[in-house]
Scaffold this active site. Structure first.
Site, PDB file in Angstrom:
ATOM      1  N   GLU A   1       0.966  -1.303   0.013  1.00 50.73           N
ATOM      2  CA  GLU A   1       0.135  -0.063   0.013  1.00 50.73           C
ATOM      3  C   GLU A   1       1.018   1.291  -0.055  1.00 50.73           C
ATOM      4  O   GLU A   1       2.024   1.241   0.687  1.00 50.73           O
ATOM      5  CB  GLU A   1      -0.893  -0.043   1.254  1.00 50.73           C
ATOM      6  CG  GLU A   1      -2.061  -1.128   1.372  1.00 50.73           C
ATOM      7  CD  GLU A   1      -2.858  -1.253   0.038  1.00 50.73           C
ATOM      8  OE1 GLU A   1      -3.174  -0.400  -0.480  1.00 50.73           O
ATOM      9  OE2 GLU A   1      -3.221  -2.370  -0.282  1.00 50.73           O
TER      10      GLU A   1
ATOM     11  N   HIS B   1      -7.999  -3.530   0.466  1.00 52.04           N
ATOM     12  CA  HIS B   1      -6.904  -2.623   0.144  1.00 52.04           C
ATOM     13  C   HIS B   1      -5.939  -2.310   1.337  1.00 52.04           C
ATOM     14  O   HIS B   1      -5.411  -1.452   1.626  1.00 52.04           O
ATOM     15  CB  HIS B   1      -7.604  -1.149  -0.095  1.00 52.04           C
ATOM     16  CG  HIS B   1      -8.523  -0.978  -1.405  1.00 52.04           C
ATOM     17  ND1 HIS B   1      -7.567  -1.325  -2.666  1.00 52.04           N
ATOM     18  CD2 HIS B   1      -9.534  -1.177  -1.694  1.00 52.04           C
ATOM     19  CE1 HIS B   1      -8.551  -1.114  -3.723  1.00 52.04           C
ATOM     20  NE2 HIS B   1      -9.705  -1.022  -3.026  1.00 52.04           N
TER      21      HIS B   1
ATOM     22  N   ASP C   1      -5.033  -8.389   1.272  1.00 55.75           N
ATOM     23  CA  ASP C   1      -5.024  -8.398  -0.193  1.00 55.75           C
ATOM     24  C   ASP C   1      -4.069  -9.571  -0.649  1.00 55.75           C
ATOM     25  O   ASP C   1      -4.346 -10.318  -1.672  1.00 55.75           O
ATOM     26  CB  ASP C   1      -4.350  -7.212  -1.093  1.00 55.75           C
ATOM     27  CG  ASP C   1      -5.397  -6.198  -0.795  1.00 55.75           C
ATOM     28  OD1 ASP C   1      -6.674  -6.469  -0.222  1.00 55.75           O
ATOM     29  OD2 ASP C   1      -5.470  -5.014  -1.475  1.00 55.75           O
TER      30      ASP C   1
END
Length: 584
Positions: free
Chosen positions: A28, A166, A171
């Site tokens: 991320e 997310h 993920d």
């Protein structure tokens, strides 16, 4: 034998998927492209369907997290304020992922951040094998199965145990299930190795890829392979049997490895893609040695003229320069060698090359160029070439048969035994052209001399082998010896002496079972020109031992000169090479 060993023998051309450890990673970020913009790293290490470990950490990006990213990921400024920096996190992740295959959804994005991080912090970027589940999904799944290849869409399609949200670890966990689902889909298509799976991420047509199983049972030895097409017989055909057409013939040191490449992105030739789509099967002929495979390939191409072999286009369309057997012989360009007592020089793959050699002879020798049949007792009027000093004019009786025969012998020697007279004959003219800076004309003569030298080398390589009734030669390959029997330039038999065999005994057996070969008209070998050249290539390799030879395998001393030497002779040892002058 252990199960892993059994699997390795089947997939020896790659790494079995079941033997690999995968590091499924997700990052991320703040949305930027700079190294210190990573906000979270999540990874799952998995092997054979079993989770071996997980890695998760927030990363202080040392900048503000944009509000849109905070809403999307749930990662806020306060969450990362006390997190370790990338400098602290990266070594731990590199250690976690060491020795694995890195898997990511949209892998270029994640691996790009990791590469830039390594470069900025002074760590060598690991050469991980990389799999991209997004790219694999686009190739494996059909449009009517999934509308797109986003991670959320694939997670719903494969019913993953977690729902991507997310966040890096979640993920990554979802991507693990997606990876396993994609592997299950391609398992029945002969995909058993990492290399196979990577090929699915490349642009290979489904028709071509579906035929990869043809290579599964092929031998790993040297040999020849044939792509064939079976076509149903048309109504009324005698016997009503299917017709077999050979589309392509190739050779390889490892038949299985080579054939597999035709079904992958490694094969980029457009005509090969068309050939594979038309083919209905692959046939192989294992060979004992690589030379045997090279020769067999040439013979099969000559026999079948496959439409997808470029070499099969007019393989016999060769030219020769012939010195005729008339009262006043002349030079003639012919397409074949006959047993008619004439002298032949060549072969030439292009007629233009044969014309260059003929013109090189005319440059140095006043040989007649007319095609009329002349008589020693009935003179006729001479042509313009005689007045220019370019022909000795046997037509009008200026020279008699004996004097003209001596000239022809000098021409024959220049072509077949000593190239220096041909060079000496044009030296004055070439030097004059260079001195007058007529470089284009000098370049034309240089090109003709180069063609003469190149063809002379080919002529003597082939004709010297064609003159030997038998050569038995051996070369060490690994722990054994490859043994070949060559008769009149044709490969007559092949044998292999293993580490515990006596090479001389194997050679005797190989000679005893060799093909009976009859000589062809001089200077032709008893095989195709290309086959004899392949044999010459092998014989000229370092380490080849001559075990027995019948005849003289030799070239005249001055028969072959490279074109630079020819030019230097013609220029009388001039310091500047002609190619440099010609380009001035």
């Amino acid at each position: 034998m252990t199960p892993s060993a059994a699997q390795a023998s089947f997939d020896d051309l790659g790494t079995p998927l079941s033997d690999l450890t995968y590091c499924v990673v997700d990052l991320e970020t703040t949305g930027g492209a700079e190294t210190d913009r990573i906000t979270e790293i999540g990874a799952v290490k998995v092997r054979a369907g079993e989770v071996l470990g997980e890695f998760q950490t927030l990363v202080n990006p040392r900048t503000h997290v944009p509000p849109l990213i905070a809403v999307l990921t749930g990662i806020t400024n306060s969450m990362v304020a006390g997190a370790p920096t990338l400098r602290e996190v990266l070594p731990a992740f590199l250690a976690f992922a060491q020795g694995t295959v890195v898997v990511a959804h949209n892998a270029p994005f994640d691996t790009g951040f990791l590469r830039r991080a390594c470069e900025a912090l002074g760590y060598p970027y690991p050469r991980w094998p990389v799999l991209d589940t997004a790219t694999l999904a686009r190739v494996i799944l059909l449009r009517d199965e999934v509308p797109n290849c986003k991670l959320g869409t694939l997670a719903r399609h494969f019913r993953t145990t977690v729902t991507p949200n997310h966040r890096a670890l979640t993920d990554a966990q979802a991507t693990v299930d997606v990876l396993h689902g994609l592997m299950e889909r391609v398992g029945n298509l002969g995909v058993h190795t990492l290399e196979d799976l990577q090929e699915f991420s490349r642009q290979v047509s489904p028709q071509r890829r579906s035929k990869r199983t043809w290579a599964a049972g092929l031998p790993e030895t040297a040999g020849v392979y044939l792509f064939v097409a079976e076509q149903e017989a048309s109504p009324g055909t005698a016997g009503g049997e299917a017709q077999r057409h050979v589309l392509y013939v190739g050779k390889s040191k490892n038949l299985r490895a080579r054939v597999r490449t035709y079904f992958t992105a490694a094969e980029k030739r457009r005509r090969m893609d068309e050939m594979v789509r038309l083919a209905t099967g692959v046939e192989t002929i294992p060979c004992q040695t690589q030379l045997e495979a090279d020769v067999l390939e040439l013979r099969l191409i000559a026999a079948h003229a496959p439409r997808y072999n470029r070499r099969s286009k007019f393989p016999d369309r060769l030219s020769w320069v012939k010195i005729t057997t008339e009262t006043f012989p002349r030079l003639s360009i012919v397409t074949g060698v006959r047993d008619d007592g004439a002298s032949y020089f060549g072969p030439f793959q292009r007629r233009q090359a044969a014309e260059d050699v003929v013109l090189a002879i005319y440059d140095g020798f006043p040989l007649r160029q007319c095609t009329a049949r002349l008589s020693a007792t009935k003179p006729v009027a001479a042509c313009a070439l005689a007045g220019m000093g370019r022909c000795c004019a046997p037509c009008d009786g200026s020279v008699g048969p004996e004097e003209y025969s001596a000239l022809v012998e000098r021409v024959r020697a220049a072509l077949c035994s000593d190239a220096r007279p041909a060079v000496a004959a044009v030296s004055a003219r070439l030097s004059r052209l260079v001195g007058e800076r007529r470089y284009e004309e000098a370049e034309t003569i240089r090109r003709r001399l180069e063609t003469l030298g190149r063809t002379a080398r080919r002529f003597h390589r082939v004709s010297s082998l064609a003159a030997c009734p038998e050569i038995v030669a051996a070369r060490r390959e690994g722990a054994g010896w490859d043994i070949h029997v060559i008769r009149y330039g044709r490969l007559a038999s092949t044998g292999v002496a293993g580490p515990h065999d006596v090479p001389q005994a194997v050679a005797r057996d190989t000679v005893a079972t060799a093909e009976t070969v009859r000589p062809a008209p001089h200077p032709l070998p008893a095989a195709g020109i290309e086959e004899t050249e392949q044999i010459a290539d092998w014989l000229e390799q370092p380490g080849v031992r001559l075990m027995h030879i019948e005849g003289d395998w030799a070239w005249p001393l001055h028969a072959v000169l490279d074109h630079e030497t020819l030019v230097q002779h013609a220029l009388g040892g001039a310091a500047a090479p002609l190619p440099a002058l010609a380009s001035a």
